[in-house]
Design a protein around this motif. Structure first.
Motif, mmCIF file in Angstrom:
data_model
loop_
_atom_site.group_PDB
_atom_site.id
_atom_site.type_symbol
_atom_site.label_atom_id
_atom_site.label_comp_id
_atom_site.label_asym_id
_atom_site.label_seq_id
_atom_site.Cartn_x
_atom_site.Cartn_y
_atom_site.Cartn_z
ATOM 1 N N ALA A 3 58.718 -4.647 63.138
ATOM 2 C CA ALA A 3 57.979 -4.716 61.875
ATOM 3 C C ALA A 3 57.898 -3.339 61.233
ATOM 4 O O ALA A 3 58.035 -3.203 60.005
ATOM 5 N N TYR A 4 57.685 -2.297 62.045
ATOM 6 C CA TYR A 4 57.620 -0.946 61.497
ATOM 7 C C TYR A 4 58.961 -0.548 60.893
ATOM 8 O O TYR A 4 59.017 0.091 59.836
ATOM 9 N N ALA A 5 60.036 -0.931 61.557
ATOM 10 C CA ALA A 5 61.363 -0.626 61.018
ATOM 11 C C ALA A 5 61.571 -1.317 59.670
ATOM 12 O O ALA A 5 62.111 -0.731 58.730
ATOM 13 N N ALA A 6 61.119 -2.559 59.564
ATOM 14 C CA ALA A 6 61.268 -3.302 58.316
ATOM 15 C C ALA A 6 60.444 -2.680 57.190
ATOM 16 O O ALA A 6 60.810 -2.791 56.011
ATOM 17 N N ASP A 7 59.350 -2.027 57.534
ATOM 18 C CA ASP A 7 58.490 -1.382 56.541
ATOM 19 C C ASP A 7 58.960 0.020 56.176
ATOM 20 O O ASP A 7 58.342 0.674 55.337
ATOM 21 N N THR A 8 60.023 0.483 56.801
ATOM 22 C CA THR A 8 60.554 1.822 56.552
ATOM 23 C C THR A 8 61.763 1.714 55.629
ATOM 24 O O THR A 8 62.697 0.969 55.920
ATOM 25 N N PRO A 9 61.784 2.439 54.500
ATOM 26 C CA PRO A 9 62.928 2.330 53.598
ATOM 27 C C PRO A 9 64.277 2.539 54.273
ATOM 28 O O PRO A 9 65.246 1.863 53.907
ATOM 29 N N LEU A 10 64.370 3.435 55.238
ATOM 30 C CA LEU A 10 65.647 3.627 55.922
ATOM 31 C C LEU A 10 65.949 2.521 56.934
ATOM 32 O O LEU A 10 67.032 2.496 57.522
ATOM 33 N N GLY A 11 64.990 1.638 57.172
ATOM 34 C CA GLY A 11 65.251 0.429 57.930
ATOM 35 C C GLY A 11 65.313 0.570 59.433
ATOM 36 O O GLY A 11 65.815 -0.328 60.106
ATOM 37 N N ARG A 12 64.786 1.646 59.968
ATOM 38 C CA ARG A 12 64.836 1.819 61.420
ATOM 39 C C ARG A 12 63.754 2.792 61.871
ATOM 40 O O ARG A 12 63.076 3.425 61.055
ATOM 41 N N ILE A 13 63.635 2.917 63.198
ATOM 42 C CA ILE A 13 62.721 3.871 63.829
ATOM 43 C C ILE A 13 63.491 5.155 64.113
ATOM 44 O O ILE A 13 64.681 5.121 64.444
ATOM 45 N N ALA A 14 62.827 6.286 64.014
ATOM 46 C CA ALA A 14 63.495 7.568 64.250
ATOM 47 C C ALA A 14 63.771 7.790 65.732
ATOM 48 O O ALA A 14 63.025 7.337 66.605
ATOM 49 N N GLU A 15 64.832 8.517 66.012
ATOM 50 C CA GLU A 15 65.075 9.055 67.347
ATOM 51 C C GLU A 15 64.391 10.419 67.438
ATOM 52 O O GLU A 15 64.234 11.116 66.421
ATOM 53 N N VAL A 16 64.006 10.818 68.642
ATOM 54 C CA VAL A 16 63.306 12.107 68.782
ATOM 55 C C VAL A 16 64.164 13.265 68.288
ATOM 56 O O VAL A 16 63.646 14.246 67.741
ATOM 57 N N GLU A 17 65.470 13.152 68.441
ATOM 58 C CA GLU A 17 66.363 14.236 68.029
ATOM 59 C C GLU A 17 66.313 14.481 66.515
ATOM 60 O O GLU A 17 66.683 15.565 66.046
ATOM 61 N N GLU A 18 65.848 13.476 65.753
ATOM 62 C CA GLU A 18 65.789 13.643 64.305
ATOM 63 C C GLU A 18 64.632 14.521 63.848
ATOM 64 O O GLU A 18 64.530 14.853 62.660
ATOM 65 N N MET A 19 63.782 14.945 64.780
ATOM 66 C CA MET A 19 62.723 15.904 64.464
ATOM 67 C C MET A 19 63.183 17.342 64.704
ATOM 68 O O MET A 19 62.490 18.291 64.330
ATOM 69 N N VAL A 20 64.340 17.506 65.329
ATOM 70 C CA VAL A 20 64.804 18.852 65.690
ATOM 71 C C VAL A 20 65.221 19.645 64.457
ATOM 72 O O VAL A 20 64.829 20.805 64.286
ATOM 73 N N GLY A 21 66.021 19.043 63.577
ATOM 74 C CA GLY A 21 66.485 19.760 62.391
ATOM 75 C C GLY A 21 65.344 20.300 61.544
ATOM 76 O O GLY A 21 65.350 21.483 61.164
#
Length: 257
Positions: A212-230
């Protein structure tokens, strides 16, 4: 001032990362090392902290793992001292240690509220305090606090008033420290992740709602932890030399709707 790609390098920026044994903290520690930083990995699970440090050493360079408690000034001071002996005085830090939970506000024991605030907010303050003492003595640096989009919104369907309040506190603490230390060379910023596949978001009360959270996110998915690194590398680096007191929301657009 001419921009070059080297501005994103973390060479000569020894780093201190709390919560480095798992989740976002572990990903940031590994990512900082890949960008040139020597890293001190701090976690309440000393074995997990050492495992992250060992992975860094095996891959590229210097690291040290230290166990400790972010609610203890003495524990943090000792860890920062060990970091200085092992990798040099820290020039950047990322405060990732945190906890979560779910309880209806009317039923929440006071000790549960205090525990979450003590770790998530007081722990960030004490971490930043210990880190800044070193940075102030060595020409400044960059501190990054991990907040949450839950400091901006109240998450639909999650009973976590203590967590939300603690993360809102991290955001304003960040602004306060940024203004207090700006003229002494320390930049302080925060990152507010959206729903991310950390161990906290794999707990039962959250895991069942991830679709449900993924559906409520415009990008359509949950983040991976590595996406906080950049985002963390940017804020730690000279590329962000004029960025302080900011909260960078990294949520796939969730707060837009």
């Amino acid at each position: 001032m001419t921009f070059t790609p080297e501005a994103f390098s973390l060479d000569d920026k020894p780093a201190f990362v709390t919560g480095a044994g798992s989740g976002i903290g572990r990903a940031v520690a590994l990512g900082f090392a890949a960008c040139g930083a020597d890293v001190a990995c701090f976690d309440r699970d000393a074995e997990a902290a050492r495992a992250t440090a060992d992975q860094i050493v095996a891959a590229r360079g210097r690291a040290v793992g230290v166990g400790g408690d972010v609610t203890s000034p003495e524990s943090l001071a000792e860890a920062v001292r060990i970091a200085a002996e092992s990798i040099g005085p820290i020039r950047t830090a990322v405060n990732c240690a945190g906890v979560a939970g779910a309880t209806a506000a009317e039923d929440m024991p006071a000790e549960d509220f205090r525990r979450v605030v003590d770790i998530n907010l007081t722990g960030v303050f004490l971490s930043a305090q210990a880190e800044a003492r070193v940075m102030l003595a060595h020409g400044g640096g960059s501190i990054i606090n991990i907040a949450s989009m839950s400091g901006t919104i109240a998450n639909r369907g999650l009973l976590q008033a203590h967590y939300n309040a603690s993360k809102a506190g991290v955001m304003h603490l960040t602004r306060s420290l940024a203004t207090e230390w700006a003229d002494r060379g320390i930049r302080v910023n925060s990152i507010s992740p959206g729903y991310t596949l950390t161990p906290m978001n794999k707990r039962p009360e959250v895991a069942e709602r991830l679709k449900a959270y993924a559906a409520d996110t415009p990008l359509g998915r949950i983040a991976e932890v590595e996406e906080m690194v950049g985002p963390a590398v940017f804020l730690a680096s000279d590329a962000a030399s004029f960025v302080t007191g900011s909260d960078l929301i990294v949520d796939g657009g969730y707060v837009c709707w």
